[in-house]
Design an enzyme around this catalytic site. Structure first.
Site, PDB file in Angstrom:
ATOM      1  N   GLY A 237       0.722  -1.220   0.182  1.00  0.00           N
ATOM      2  CA  GLY A 237       0.026  -0.103   0.150  1.00  0.00           C
ATOM      3  C   GLY A 237       0.952   1.270  -0.311  1.00  0.00           C
ATOM      4  CD  GLU A 279       1.390  -9.299   0.708  1.00  0.00           C
ATOM      5  OE1 GLU A 279       1.292 -10.480   1.074  1.00  0.00           O
ATOM      6  OE2 GLU A 279       0.461  -8.426   0.879  1.00  0.00           O
ATOM      7  N   GLY A 281       3.252  -3.061  -4.574  1.00  0.00           N
ATOM      8  CA  GLY A 281       2.906  -3.219  -6.176  1.00  0.00           C
ATOM      9  C   GLY A 281       3.001  -1.921  -6.753  1.00  0.00           C
ATOM     10  NE  ARG A 282      -1.366   2.792  -4.922  1.00  0.00           N
ATOM     11  CZ  ARG A 282      -2.600   2.681  -5.416  1.00  0.00           C
ATOM     12  NH1 ARG A 282      -2.850   3.541  -6.193  1.00  0.00           N
ATOM     13  NH2 ARG A 282      -3.506   2.082  -4.666  1.00  0.00           N
ATOM     14  NE  ARG A 319      -6.067   3.957  -8.945  1.00  0.00           N
ATOM     15  CZ  ARG A 319      -5.757   5.095  -8.278  1.00  0.00           C
ATOM     16  NH1 ARG A 319      -5.397   6.150  -9.174  1.00  0.00           N
ATOM     17  NH2 ARG A 319      -5.705   5.375  -6.968  1.00  0.00           N
ATOM     18  CE1 TYR A 323     -11.042   2.911  -5.810  1.00  0.00           C
ATOM     19  CE2 TYR A 323      -9.096   3.247  -6.994  1.00  0.00           C
ATOM     20  CZ  TYR A 323      -9.996   2.326  -6.293  1.00  0.00           C
ATOM     21  OH  TYR A 323      -9.966   1.022  -6.375  1.00  0.00           O
ATOM     22  CB  CYS A 349     -21.829   5.483 -24.386  1.00  0.00           C
ATOM     23  SG  CYS A 349     -21.755   5.771 -25.981  1.00  0.00           S
ATOM     24  CD  GLU A 350     -21.639   4.834 -18.079  1.00  0.00           C
ATOM     25  OE1 GLU A 350     -22.228   5.701 -17.572  1.00  0.00           O
ATOM     26  OE2 GLU A 350     -22.152   3.791 -18.500  1.00  0.00           O
ATOM     27  CE1 TYR A 379      -4.211  -2.679  -7.786  1.00  0.00           C
ATOM     28  CE2 TYR A 379      -2.802  -0.584  -7.352  1.00  0.00           C
ATOM     29  CZ  TYR A 379      -3.338  -2.068  -6.947  1.00  0.00           C
ATOM     30  OH  TYR A 379      -2.765  -2.752  -5.882  1.00  0.00           O
TER      31      TYR A 379
END
Length: 421
Positions: A237, A279, A281-282, A319, A323, A349-350, A379
């Protein structure tokens, strides 16, 4: 990673022209600086080596994975955590040693548990009491397990990416007695060996306070309940920089603070320090990746807004919609002054298909220009979808001025390959 404009006014990554990449391979395309990925892994290694503690670093596959990424992880001496049958399959197909794979997940299916056992992964991270019975039932030999604890600690991050608070789908609660019940069930099982415990407080965490607070709580809990473990996994994280004002986790100083705190807590409690795991990742791939897009429609609504639309969207950049995440954009093919505030929109189309709400771009931007969205290494491809039957982008690793394709652009045929007529 060095992103700068060259003498021709073209944006470059590590000296490679991103305009050339976009023109040669099309867009949308995600491009990684391979050297930076390796550098981040090595920084974590060096930081832990200085602590003198036994440690392991496990790359979080969910951030971004593919065969070539797995091979890179193996070359740099990291382990891997996976959270699904698909991630485990990818890892094994890349030739990764299963003994260095850790299987996570809050709702592992029976098939996934059997697959993990047959593959002889290093350990399975238990996330519920029922899971203990399932693993014990399907295991034919002794299997190492790690219990994921819910420490009840709230990290300062977006509510959707907090994972250690009391009301969470992850882990076994210490406060409500589920964790100690899990330990007892494992010890009373026939084939399970309790290798250690795991916790994870959330993602995009800039400081060390929450992790240190949780480590203290967990070590005290282990000591009070006379629980011996070979491993305490602190999770990941660690934060990265998306926009000005964000703080990239200071790997060297941060790991020093965490390990020094653990050593101090262990002395205070008389608890022998086991192997320490993390761990990331990002923090390994996030800032190493950028996404290249081509500008299409530009729509100005007088006195309201200016929309600059690109040839991708929430299908490869979800993302912002999920978020309200923030990003920075740069014009790729010329170095004009960013003198206008616009909204960079996707083509899906959003109404919520927005890449950046208040982006600074040159007022000269026009159809056919290329844009680079920074810090999209984590991500983005891993959360990509085929909404609106959009094709998933291609992915390249850049190193020493050369582009290496690691994921081909999805073809139109692949969009319907599983359809029946």
């Amino acid at each position: 990673m060095v992103i700068e404009y060259n003498n021709n006014g073209e944006l470059t990554m590590g000296g490679t022209s991103l305009k050339t990449v976009a023109q040669s391979f099309g867009t949308p395309t995600i491009v990684y600086d391979e050297t930076q990925i390796r550098t981040q892994m090595r920084r974590f290694h060096e930081a832990f080596k200085k602590s003198g503690l036994n440690y392991n670093i496990s790359y979080a596959s969910k951030a971004f994975t593919c065969l070539q990424m797995v091979k890179l992880v193996q070359e740099e001496g990291l382990e891997l955590d996976v959270v699904s049958e698909g991630e485990l399959y990818t890892t094994l197909e890349a030739g990764f040693d299963p003994q260095h794979i850790h299987f996570h997940g809050n709702n592992k299916t029976k098939h996934e548990i059997q697959y993990a056992l047959e593959s002889k992964v290093g350990y399975i991270v238990i996330d519920s009491l029922e899971e203990i019975d399932l693993i014990d039932r399907y295991a034919s030999d002794v299997v190492n397990v790690v219990i994921r604890l819910n420490p009840g600690v709230e990290a300062h991050t977006h509510e959707f990416i907090q994972t250690g608070q009391e009301d969470s789908k992850f882990g076994l609660s210490i406060k409500h007695g589920l964790a100690i019940e899990g330990v007892r069930k494992v010890k009373n099982s026939k084939r399970l060996n309790l290798k250690g415990v795991h916790f994870h407080v959330g993602s995009q965490i800039e400081g060390t306070e929450a992790m240190i607070e949780t480590a203290r709580l967990v070590i005290q809990w282990l000591k009070e309940n006379d629980i011996e473990v070979e491993l305490i996994n602190l999770g990941g994280g660690f934060s990265i920089k998306y926009v000005e004002g964000d703080v990239s986790f200071p790997i060297e100083d941060g790991i020093a603070e965490i390990t020094e705190a653990i050593i101090s807590i262990a002395k205070e409690t008389g608890f022998p320090i086991p192997e320490i795991g993390i761990e990331p990742g990002r923090s390994i791939v996030g800032e190493a990746g950028i996404t290249l897009y081509e500008v299409g429609t530009i729509k100005t609504i007088p006195n309201v807004n200016k929309y600059v639309s690109i040839d991708g969207g929430m299908s490869d950049h979800i993302r912002t919609s999920l978020y309200d995440a923030q990003y920075e954009a740069l014009l790729v093919n010329r170095n004009d002054q960013a003198d206008e505030t616009v909204t960079i929109a996707g083509k899906l189309c959003e109404s919520g298909d927005i890449i950046i709400k208040d982006a600074k771009l040159p007022s000269t931007v026009k159809r056919g220009d290329y844009l680079a969205i920074l810090s999209t290494g984590a991500y983005h491809y891993s959360m990509a979808s085929n909404y609106n039957q959009m094709q998933k982008p291609s992915v390249f690793f850049l190193k020493d001025g050369k582009a290496r394709e690691v994921i081909k652009r999805q073809s139109l045929r692949q969009l319907i390959i599983n359809d029946t007529k």
